[in-house]
Write a protein that holds these residues in place. Sequence first.
Motif, mmCIF file in Angstrom:
data_model
loop_
_atom_site.group_PDB
_atom_site.id
_atom_site.type_symbol
_atom_site.label_atom_id
_atom_site.label_comp_id
_atom_site.label_asym_id
_atom_site.label_seq_id
_atom_site.Cartn_x
_atom_site.Cartn_y
_atom_site.Cartn_z
ATOM 1 N N ARG A 129 -3.806 3.058 -5.924
ATOM 2 C CA ARG A 129 -3.601 3.963 -6.968
ATOM 3 C C ARG A 129 -3.079 3.199 -8.170
ATOM 4 N NH1 ARG A 129 0.882 7.656 -4.742
ATOM 5 N NH2 ARG A 129 0.733 8.826 -6.672
ATOM 6 N N ALA A 130 -2.296 2.204 -8.064
ATOM 7 C CA ALA A 130 -1.690 1.471 -9.196
ATOM 8 C C ALA A 130 -2.598 0.507 -10.125
ATOM 9 C CB ALA A 130 -0.321 0.680 -8.779
ATOM 10 N N GLY A 131 -3.873 0.580 -9.633
ATOM 11 C CA GLY A 131 -4.894 -0.127 -10.370
ATOM 12 C C GLY A 131 -5.229 -1.526 -9.774
ATOM 13 N N PHE A 132 -4.707 -1.922 -8.425
ATOM 14 C CA PHE A 132 -4.885 -3.283 -7.883
ATOM 15 C C PHE A 132 -6.093 -3.289 -6.963
ATOM 16 C CE2 PHE A 132 -0.475 -3.612 -9.621
ATOM 17 C CZ PHE A 132 -0.740 -4.952 -10.240
ATOM 18 N N GLU A 133 -6.713 -4.239 -6.962
ATOM 19 C CA GLU A 133 -7.851 -4.585 -5.847
ATOM 20 C C GLU A 133 -7.242 -5.544 -5.030
ATOM 21 O OE1 GLU A 133 -11.302 -6.662 -7.079
ATOM 22 O OE2 GLU A 133 -12.319 -6.551 -5.070
ATOM 23 N N VAL A 134 -7.145 -5.007 -3.553
ATOM 24 C CA VAL A 134 -6.558 -6.280 -2.778
ATOM 25 C C VAL A 134 -7.547 -6.839 -2.261
ATOM 26 C CG1 VAL A 134 -5.134 -6.366 -0.795
ATOM 27 C CG2 VAL A 134 -4.766 -4.445 -2.356
ATOM 28 N N LEU A 135 -7.682 -8.226 -2.555
ATOM 29 C CA LEU A 135 -8.542 -9.362 -2.225
ATOM 30 C C LEU A 135 -8.392 -9.682 -0.893
ATOM 31 C CD1 LEU A 135 -8.290 -11.489 -5.320
ATOM 32 C CD2 LEU A 135 -10.151 -9.898 -4.760
ATOM 33 N N THR A 194 7.316 -7.655 11.264
ATOM 34 C CA THR A 194 6.474 -8.547 10.777
ATOM 35 C C THR A 194 6.356 -8.310 9.188
ATOM 36 O OG1 THR A 194 4.275 -9.622 11.041
ATOM 37 C CG2 THR A 194 4.276 -7.222 11.026
ATOM 38 N N ASN A 195 5.701 -9.437 8.445
ATOM 39 C CA ASN A 195 5.691 -9.240 6.844
ATOM 40 C C ASN A 195 4.136 -9.559 6.796
ATOM 41 O OD1 ASN A 195 8.709 -9.610 5.780
ATOM 42 N ND2 ASN A 195 8.538 -10.746 7.788
ATOM 43 N N THR A 196 3.785 -8.979 5.494
ATOM 44 C CA THR A 196 2.425 -9.213 5.128
ATOM 45 C C THR A 196 2.323 -9.604 3.754
ATOM 46 O OG1 THR A 196 2.026 -7.194 6.434
ATOM 47 C CG2 THR A 196 0.394 -7.960 4.629
ATOM 48 N N VAL A 197 1.359 -10.670 3.455
ATOM 49 C CA VAL A 197 1.290 -10.950 2.004
ATOM 50 C C VAL A 197 -0.021 -10.190 1.610
ATOM 51 C CG1 VAL A 197 2.551 -13.150 2.141
ATOM 52 C CG2 VAL A 197 -0.093 -13.042 2.572
ATOM 53 N N TYR A 198 0.026 -9.667 0.404
ATOM 54 C CA TYR A 198 -1.286 -8.917 -0.401
ATOM 55 C C TYR A 198 -1.572 -9.790 -1.572
ATOM 56 C CZ TYR A 198 0.861 -5.264 2.513
ATOM 57 O OH TYR A 198 1.524 -4.425 3.545
ATOM 58 N N TRP A 199 -2.621 -10.249 -1.560
ATOM 59 C CA TRP A 199 -3.166 -10.953 -2.533
ATOM 60 C C TRP A 199 -4.142 -10.184 -3.430
ATOM 61 C CZ3 TRP A 199 -1.737 -15.119 -5.038
ATOM 62 C CH2 TRP A 199 -2.771 -16.082 -5.745
ATOM 63 N N CYS A 200 -3.724 -9.754 -4.764
ATOM 64 C CA CYS A 200 -4.244 -8.687 -5.507
ATOM 65 C C CYS A 200 -4.852 -9.308 -6.697
ATOM 66 C CB CYS A 200 -3.691 -7.521 -5.556
ATOM 67 S SG CYS A 200 -2.441 -7.220 -4.208
ATOM 68 N N ARG A 201 -5.711 -8.397 -7.389
ATOM 69 C CA ARG A 201 -5.996 -8.632 -8.962
ATOM 70 C C ARG A 201 -6.281 -7.250 -9.526
ATOM 71 N NH1 ARG A 201 -11.960 -11.404 -8.256
ATOM 72 N NH2 ARG A 201 -13.084 -9.604 -7.426
ATOM 73 N N LYS A 202 -6.332 -7.304 -10.817
ATOM 74 C CA LYS A 202 -6.471 -5.928 -11.480
ATOM 75 C C LYS A 202 -7.735 -5.446 -11.316
ATOM 76 C CE LYS A 202 -3.891 -5.793 -15.534
ATOM 77 N NZ LYS A 202 -3.248 -6.335 -16.919
ATOM 78 N N LYS A 203 -7.929 -4.043 -10.907
ATOM 79 C CA LYS A 203 -9.480 -3.480 -11.184
ATOM 80 C C LYS A 203 -9.880 -3.366 -12.477
ATOM 81 C CE LYS A 203 -7.937 0.067 -8.211
ATOM 82 N NZ LYS A 203 -8.165 1.191 -7.475
#
Length: 221
Positions: free
Chosen positions: A189-195, A212-221
Amino acid sequence: MSLSLIPEIKAWVQKKKGGHAKHAEYLVERIRGDHLQPGVIADLGCGTMTVTRRIAELLGDVEVYGYDVKDHAAKRDDDPANLRYSVIEPFTFGQQEPKADIVNLGGVIHHVDQKDELRFLQDVHAGMTDGPDSRLFMHEHTLSANPWRRRMETVCLRTVEFLINEAAESMLTQYNFYTRERLLALLDRAGFEVLDHEDVGTRLVTLPSLNTNTVYWCRKK
Ligand SMILES: C[S@@+](CC[C@H](N)C(=O)[O-])C[C@H]1O[C@@H](n2cnc3c(N)ncnc32)[C@H](O)[C@@H]1O
Protein backbone atom coordinates in the motif's frame (compact mmCIF):
# COMPACT_ATOMS: atom_id res chain seq x y z
CA MET A 1 18.43 -6.54 39.54
CA SER A 2 18.35 -2.75 39.29
CA LEU A 3 16.67 -1.41 36.12
CA SER A 4 19.51 1.08 35.73
CA LEU A 5 21.75 -1.84 34.81
CA ILE A 6 19.69 -2.71 31.70
CA PRO A 7 21.23 -0.08 29.34
CA GLU A 8 24.70 -1.12 30.51
CA ILE A 9 23.97 -4.80 29.89
CA LYS A 10 22.56 -3.94 26.46
CA ALA A 11 25.66 -1.89 25.55
CA TRP A 12 27.92 -4.72 26.77
CA VAL A 13 26.06 -7.33 24.69
CA GLN A 14 26.21 -5.07 21.63
CA LYS A 15 29.96 -4.58 22.01
CA LYS A 16 30.37 -8.38 21.94
CA LYS A 17 29.73 -8.30 18.19
CA GLY A 18 26.16 -9.44 18.75
CA GLY A 19 23.14 -9.28 16.50
CA HIS A 20 23.61 -5.60 15.70
CA ALA A 21 26.97 -6.16 13.99
CA LYS A 22 25.47 -9.12 12.13
CA HIS A 23 22.56 -6.94 10.99
CA ALA A 24 25.00 -4.47 9.39
CA GLU A 25 27.03 -7.28 7.82
CA TYR A 26 23.86 -8.93 6.47
CA LEU A 27 22.75 -5.64 4.86
CA VAL A 28 26.17 -5.10 3.28
CA GLU A 29 26.10 -8.67 1.88
CA ARG A 30 22.69 -7.91 0.35
CA ILE A 31 23.98 -4.69 -1.23
CA ARG A 32 26.98 -6.53 -2.69
CA GLY A 33 24.85 -9.51 -3.74
CA ASP A 34 22.61 -7.22 -5.83
CA HIS A 35 25.70 -5.37 -7.20
CA LEU A 36 24.27 -2.09 -5.91
CA GLN A 37 26.44 1.00 -5.74
CA PRO A 38 24.72 3.32 -3.27
CA GLY A 39 26.12 6.79 -2.62
CA VAL A 40 23.91 7.42 0.43
CA ILE A 41 22.56 5.03 3.07
CA ALA A 42 20.13 6.24 5.75
CA ASP A 43 19.43 4.38 8.96
CA LEU A 44 16.05 5.71 10.10
CA GLY A 45 15.34 5.13 13.80
CA CYS A 46 19.05 4.50 14.30
CA GLY A 47 18.91 4.56 18.13
CA THR A 48 22.46 4.51 19.49
CA MET A 49 23.84 4.01 15.94
CA THR A 50 25.46 0.65 16.69
CA VAL A 51 24.24 -0.73 13.34
CA THR A 52 24.76 2.60 11.51
CA ARG A 53 28.35 2.88 12.70
CA ARG A 54 29.15 -0.66 11.55
CA ILE A 55 27.64 0.03 8.11
CA ALA A 56 29.80 3.18 7.84
CA GLU A 57 32.90 1.19 8.81
CA LEU A 58 32.16 -1.55 6.26
CA LEU A 59 31.34 0.87 3.43
CA GLY A 60 33.88 3.66 3.85
CA ASP A 61 33.12 5.23 0.45
CA VAL A 62 29.38 5.62 1.15
CA GLU A 63 27.80 8.56 3.05
CA VAL A 64 25.90 7.02 5.98
CA TYR A 65 23.24 9.03 7.84
CA GLY A 66 21.65 8.05 11.14
CA TYR A 67 18.28 9.69 11.86
CA ASP A 68 16.12 9.37 14.95
CA VAL A 69 13.20 11.22 16.51
CA LYS A 70 14.76 10.88 19.95
CA ASP A 71 18.20 12.22 20.79
CA HIS A 72 20.18 9.16 21.85
CA ALA A 73 23.42 11.21 21.91
CA ALA A 74 24.66 8.60 19.49
CA LYS A 75 27.58 10.43 17.85
CA ARG A 76 31.07 9.69 19.15
CA ASP A 77 34.33 11.58 18.66
CA ASP A 78 36.03 8.59 17.05
CA ASP A 79 33.24 7.95 14.51
CA PRO A 80 34.23 7.37 10.87
CA ALA A 81 34.24 10.51 8.70
CA ASN A 82 31.44 9.17 6.46
CA LEU A 83 28.95 8.88 9.39
CA ARG A 84 26.42 11.61 10.29
CA TYR A 85 23.69 11.86 12.89
CA SER A 86 20.53 14.02 13.01
CA VAL A 87 17.54 14.20 15.29
CA ILE A 88 14.45 14.87 13.17
CA GLU A 89 10.71 15.39 13.70
CA PRO A 90 8.56 12.32 13.07
CA PHE A 91 7.50 11.83 9.43
CA THR A 92 10.00 14.37 8.04
CA PHE A 93 12.47 11.84 6.64
CA GLY A 94 11.03 12.55 3.17
CA GLN A 95 12.16 16.18 3.49
CA GLN A 96 15.79 15.36 4.35
CA GLU A 97 18.64 15.88 1.90
CA PRO A 98 20.35 14.08 0.37
CA LYS A 99 17.80 11.42 -0.59
CA ALA A 100 18.87 7.93 0.36
CA ASP A 101 19.66 5.13 -2.08
CA ILE A 102 19.26 2.58 0.69
CA VAL A 103 17.14 2.93 3.83
CA ASN A 104 17.65 0.65 6.80
CA LEU A 105 14.70 0.26 9.18
CA GLY A 106 15.76 -1.97 12.06
CA GLY A 107 13.01 -2.61 14.59
CA VAL A 108 11.42 0.80 14.11
CA ILE A 109 7.97 0.40 12.60
CA HIS A 110 6.58 -1.47 15.62
CA HIS A 111 7.13 1.79 17.56
CA VAL A 112 4.89 3.74 15.18
CA ASP A 113 1.23 4.09 16.14
CA GLN A 114 -1.03 1.98 13.94
CA LYS A 115 -2.93 5.07 12.74
CA ASP A 116 0.38 6.46 11.38
CA GLU A 117 1.89 3.29 9.90
CA LEU A 118 1.01 4.07 6.27
CA ARG A 119 2.10 7.71 6.64
CA PHE A 120 5.41 6.52 8.13
CA LEU A 121 6.21 4.22 5.20
CA GLN A 122 5.05 6.77 2.63
CA ASP A 123 7.48 9.24 4.25
CA VAL A 124 10.27 6.65 3.93
CA HIS A 125 9.32 6.21 0.26
CA ALA A 126 9.53 10.00 -0.27
CA GLY A 127 13.03 10.09 1.22
CA MET A 128 14.45 7.55 -1.25
CA THR A 129 16.03 8.06 -4.65
CA ASP A 130 14.20 6.69 -7.69
CA GLY A 131 17.08 4.91 -9.40
CA PRO A 132 17.54 1.15 -9.90
CA ASP A 133 19.96 0.96 -6.92
CA SER A 134 17.34 2.20 -4.47
CA ARG A 135 16.26 -0.28 -1.76
CA LEU A 136 14.43 -0.43 1.54
CA PHE A 137 15.77 -3.00 3.99
CA MET A 138 13.49 -3.73 6.92
CA HIS A 139 14.23 -6.05 9.84
CA GLU A 140 11.22 -6.55 12.06
CA HIS A 141 9.74 -8.83 14.73
CA THR A 142 7.24 -11.25 13.22
CA LEU A 143 4.19 -12.49 15.05
CA SER A 144 2.96 -15.99 14.26
CA ALA A 145 -0.17 -16.58 12.24
CA ASN A 146 -1.46 -18.86 15.02
CA PRO A 147 -3.64 -16.63 17.26
CA TRP A 148 -2.67 -18.29 20.58
CA ARG A 149 1.02 -18.22 19.88
CA ARG A 150 0.64 -14.65 18.61
CA ARG A 151 -0.91 -13.57 21.94
CA MET A 152 1.94 -15.15 23.88
CA GLU A 153 4.57 -13.52 21.65
CA THR A 154 2.89 -10.12 22.00
CA VAL A 155 2.95 -10.34 25.81
CA CYS A 156 6.65 -11.35 25.81
CA LEU A 157 7.66 -8.65 23.30
CA ARG A 158 5.77 -5.95 25.21
CA THR A 159 7.36 -7.01 28.49
CA VAL A 160 10.92 -7.07 27.13
CA GLU A 161 10.49 -3.80 25.23
CA PHE A 162 8.86 -2.15 28.24
CA LEU A 163 11.85 -3.08 30.40
CA ILE A 164 14.42 -1.96 27.84
CA ASN A 165 12.76 1.22 26.62
CA GLU A 166 10.31 2.59 29.14
CA ALA A 167 11.41 1.40 32.54
CA ALA A 168 15.17 1.63 31.93
CA GLU A 169 15.42 4.61 29.56
CA SER A 170 12.13 6.48 30.23
CA MET A 171 11.35 6.24 26.52
CA LEU A 172 7.61 6.57 25.92
CA THR A 173 6.81 4.42 22.96
CA GLN A 174 4.14 2.57 20.98
CA TYR A 175 3.98 -1.15 20.30
CA ASN A 176 2.38 -2.26 17.06
CA PHE A 177 3.74 -5.71 16.19
CA TYR A 178 3.10 -7.34 12.81
CA THR A 179 2.45 -10.69 11.26
CA ARG A 180 4.35 -11.10 8.02
CA GLU A 181 1.13 -10.89 5.99
CA ARG A 182 0.10 -7.59 7.56
CA LEU A 183 3.49 -6.00 6.94
CA LEU A 184 3.64 -7.25 3.34
CA ALA A 185 0.20 -5.72 2.67
CA LEU A 186 1.28 -2.43 4.26
CA LEU A 187 4.50 -2.23 2.21
CA ASP A 188 2.46 -2.79 -0.93
CA ARG A 189 0.00 0.00 0.00
CA ALA A 190 2.91 2.37 0.71
CA GLY A 191 4.28 1.89 -2.82
CA PHE A 192 6.97 -0.76 -2.27
CA GLU A 193 7.55 -3.94 -4.24
CA VAL A 194 8.90 -6.64 -1.92
CA LEU A 195 11.67 -8.40 -3.86
CA ASP A 196 12.03 -11.03 -1.15
CA HIS A 197 11.39 -11.65 2.51
CA GLU A 198 13.33 -14.05 4.65
CA ASP A 199 12.83 -15.54 8.10
CA VAL A 200 16.09 -14.78 9.91
CA GLY A 201 15.02 -16.13 13.30
CA THR A 202 16.85 -14.26 16.05
CA ARG A 203 20.31 -14.13 14.52
CA LEU A 204 20.22 -10.40 13.78
CA VAL A 205 18.94 -9.33 17.22
CA THR A 206 21.01 -8.71 20.30
CA LEU A 207 18.70 -9.96 23.03
CA PRO A 208 17.09 -13.43 23.22
CA SER A 209 13.53 -13.49 21.96
CA LEU A 210 10.59 -15.88 21.66
CA ASN A 211 9.42 -14.79 18.24
CA THR A 212 11.11 -14.95 14.89
CA ASN A 213 12.20 -11.96 12.79
CA THR A 214 11.85 -11.26 9.09
CA VAL A 215 13.90 -9.16 6.69
CA TYR A 216 12.07 -7.47 3.82
CA TRP A 217 14.12 -6.37 0.80
CA CYS A 218 12.11 -3.87 -1.23
CA ARG A 219 12.27 -1.28 -3.96
CA LYS A 220 9.96 1.53 -4.98
CA LYS A 221 7.22 0.45 -7.40
C1 LIG B 1 14.09 -0.59 18.94
S1 LIG B 1 14.93 0.92 18.58
C2 LIG B 1 15.93 0.35 17.22
C3 LIG B 1 17.19 1.14 17.11
C4 LIG B 1 18.10 0.73 15.96
N1 LIG B 1 17.44 0.74 14.68
C5 LIG B 1 18.74 -0.61 16.24
O1 LIG B 1 18.51 -1.56 15.46
O2 LIG B 1 19.46 -0.72 17.21
C6 LIG B 1 13.67 1.88 17.76
C7 LIG B 1 14.11 3.29 17.43
O3 LIG B 1 13.13 3.90 16.57
C8 LIG B 1 13.01 5.25 16.92
N2 LIG B 1 11.70 5.73 16.41
C9 LIG B 1 10.48 5.55 16.94
N3 LIG B 1 9.54 6.13 16.17
C10 LIG B 1 10.20 6.70 15.12
C11 LIG B 1 9.79 7.45 13.98
N4 LIG B 1 8.51 7.78 13.75
N5 LIG B 1 10.74 7.87 13.10
C12 LIG B 1 12.04 7.55 13.31
N6 LIG B 1 12.49 6.86 14.38
C13 LIG B 1 11.58 6.43 15.27
C14 LIG B 1 13.15 5.25 18.44
O4 LIG B 1 13.50 6.53 18.95
C15 LIG B 1 14.24 4.21 18.66
O5 LIG B 1 15.52 4.79 18.66
